[in-house]
Motif scaffolding. Structure first.
Motif, short mmCIF file in Angstrom:
data_model
loop_
_atom_site.label_atom_id
_atom_site.label_comp_id
_atom_site.label_asym_id
_atom_site.label_seq_id
_atom_site.Cartn_x
_atom_site.Cartn_y
_atom_site.Cartn_z
N VAL A 1 -3.44 -6.65 9.27
CA VAL A 1 -3.33 -6.99 7.85
C VAL A 1 -3.44 -8.51 7.71
N ASP A 2 -4.41 -8.93 6.92
CA ASP A 2 -4.75 -10.34 6.78
C ASP A 2 -5.08 -10.63 5.32
N ASN A 3 -4.74 -11.82 4.83
CA ASN A 3 -5.03 -12.21 3.44
C ASN A 3 -6.51 -12.13 3.09
N GLY A 4 -7.38 -12.30 4.06
CA GLY A 4 -8.82 -12.33 3.79
C GLY A 4 -9.47 -10.96 3.68
N ILE A 5 -8.71 -9.88 3.87
CA ILE A 5 -9.29 -8.54 3.83
C ILE A 5 -8.77 -7.83 2.58
N PRO A 6 -9.67 -7.36 1.70
CA PRO A 6 -9.22 -6.69 0.48
C PRO A 6 -8.41 -5.43 0.78
N LEU A 7 -7.38 -5.23 -0.01
CA LEU A 7 -6.46 -4.11 0.14
C LEU A 7 -6.33 -3.42 -1.21
N HIS A 8 -6.43 -2.09 -1.22
CA HIS A 8 -6.30 -1.33 -2.46
C HIS A 8 -5.38 -0.15 -2.19
N ILE A 9 -4.33 -0.02 -2.99
CA ILE A 9 -3.40 1.10 -2.87
C ILE A 9 -3.55 1.95 -4.13
N CYS A 10 -3.83 3.22 -3.94
CA CYS A 10 -3.99 4.16 -5.05
C CYS A 10 -2.90 5.21 -4.97
N PHE A 11 -2.06 5.27 -5.99
CA PHE A 11 -0.97 6.24 -6.04
C PHE A 11 -1.43 7.47 -6.81
N THR A 12 -1.02 8.66 -6.37
CA THR A 12 -1.36 9.87 -7.12
C THR A 12 -0.36 10.11 -8.24
N GLY A 13 0.88 9.69 -8.06
CA GLY A 13 1.91 9.86 -9.09
C GLY A 13 1.93 8.67 -10.02
N SER A 14 2.47 8.90 -11.22
CA SER A 14 2.52 7.82 -12.20
C SER A 14 3.87 7.11 -12.24
N ARG A 15 4.89 7.71 -11.64
CA ARG A 15 6.23 7.10 -11.67
C ARG A 15 6.45 6.21 -10.44
N GLN A 16 7.08 5.08 -10.68
CA GLN A 16 7.42 4.19 -9.57
C GLN A 16 8.69 4.70 -8.90
N MET B 1 0.07 12.57 -2.42
CA MET B 1 -0.53 11.74 -1.40
C MET B 1 -1.39 10.68 -2.06
N GLY B 2 -1.10 9.46 -1.76
CA GLY B 2 -1.90 8.36 -2.25
C GLY B 2 -2.84 7.89 -1.16
N THR B 3 -3.54 6.80 -1.43
CA THR B 3 -4.52 6.28 -0.49
C THR B 3 -4.36 4.78 -0.30
N LEU B 4 -4.38 4.36 0.95
CA LEU B 4 -4.43 2.95 1.31
C LEU B 4 -5.87 2.68 1.72
N ARG B 5 -6.55 1.81 0.99
CA ARG B 5 -7.92 1.45 1.33
C ARG B 5 -7.90 0.03 1.87
N TYR B 6 -8.44 -0.11 3.07
CA TYR B 6 -8.37 -1.41 3.74
C TYR B 6 -9.59 -1.56 4.64
N ALA B 7 -10.29 -2.66 4.47
CA ALA B 7 -11.45 -2.99 5.30
C ALA B 7 -12.46 -1.85 5.35
N GLY B 8 -12.71 -1.22 4.20
CA GLY B 8 -13.71 -0.17 4.13
C GLY B 8 -13.25 1.20 4.60
N GLU B 9 -12.01 1.33 5.03
CA GLU B 9 -11.47 2.61 5.49
C GLU B 9 -10.43 3.10 4.49
N SER B 10 -10.23 4.41 4.44
CA SER B 10 -9.22 5.02 3.56
C SER B 10 -8.23 5.82 4.39
N TYR B 11 -6.94 5.66 4.07
CA TYR B 11 -5.87 6.36 4.78
C TYR B 11 -4.96 7.02 3.76
N GLU B 12 -4.71 8.32 3.94
CA GLU B 12 -3.82 9.04 3.03
C GLU B 12 -2.38 8.91 3.52
N LEU B 13 -1.51 8.49 2.60
CA LEU B 13 -0.09 8.36 2.88
C LEU B 13 0.69 8.82 1.65
#
Length: 120
Positions: free
Chosen positions: A54-69, A1-13
Motif C-alpha cells: 500500500v503506497d500513496n502513489g497507487i489509486p485505491l477504491h473501496i466499494c461498500f455494498t451496504g449503505s450504513r456505516q 461483500m464489498g470490494t477493495l480495488r487496488y492497482a488494477g485488481e479487485s478483492y472482495e471483503l
C-alpha cells in the motif's frame, strides 16, 4: 461483500472489514507510511493469503455494498495499526470483541449507553 480495488485488481471483503481498513489505511497514508497489507482468501477459492504493498502513489477504491456505516471497533483498529508497524505489515484478521479481555476479566467494564442497566 464489498470490494477493495487496488492497482488494477479487485478483492472482495466484508463491508465491516473494509470500513476498518479504510480508516487504518488512510491513517497510515496521511502519515506518508507505506506498508504491506495481508489477509486470508476465502475458503471456497482455496484459501491462501493475499498481500499487497500500500503506497500513496497507487489509486485505491473501496466499494461498500451496504449503505450504513458500521460502528467502529477500536480494539480492531488498534490491532490493525499496531500490526502495520511490524515488518510483515498490516494483518487483517478476525474481528475481536470490542472490549479487551483484560478489562472484562478485571471487572473494569463500564455500562454502554442503551445497554441493560445503563443509566438514562
Amino acid at each position: 461483500m464489498g470490494t477493495l480495488r487496488y492497482a488494477g485488481e479487485s478483492y472482495e471483503l466484508e463491508d465491516r472489514a473494509l470500513f476498518h481498513l479504510q480508516i487504518a489505511i488512510s491513517t497510515k497514508l496521511r502519515r506518508r507510511e507505506n506498508f504491506f497489507l495481508s489477509w486470508m482468501g476465502p475458503r471456497d477459492m482455496g484459501s491462501g493469503r493475499h498481500t499487497i504493498w500500500v503506497d500513496n502513489g497507487i489509486p485505491l477504491h473501496i466499494c461498500f455494498t451496504g449503505s450504513r456505516q458500521p460502528h467502529l471497533n477500536r480494539v480492531w483498529m488498534e490491532q490493525l495499526l499496531d500490526s502495520a508497524a511490524d515488518g510483515a505489515g498490516m494483518i487483517l484478521g478476525e474481528e475481536p470483541d470490542s472490549l479487551p479481555e483484560r478489562a472484562v476479566a478485571s471487572g473494569v467494564v463500564t455500562s454502554q449507553p442503551g445497554a441493560p442497566g445503563a443509566g438514562h
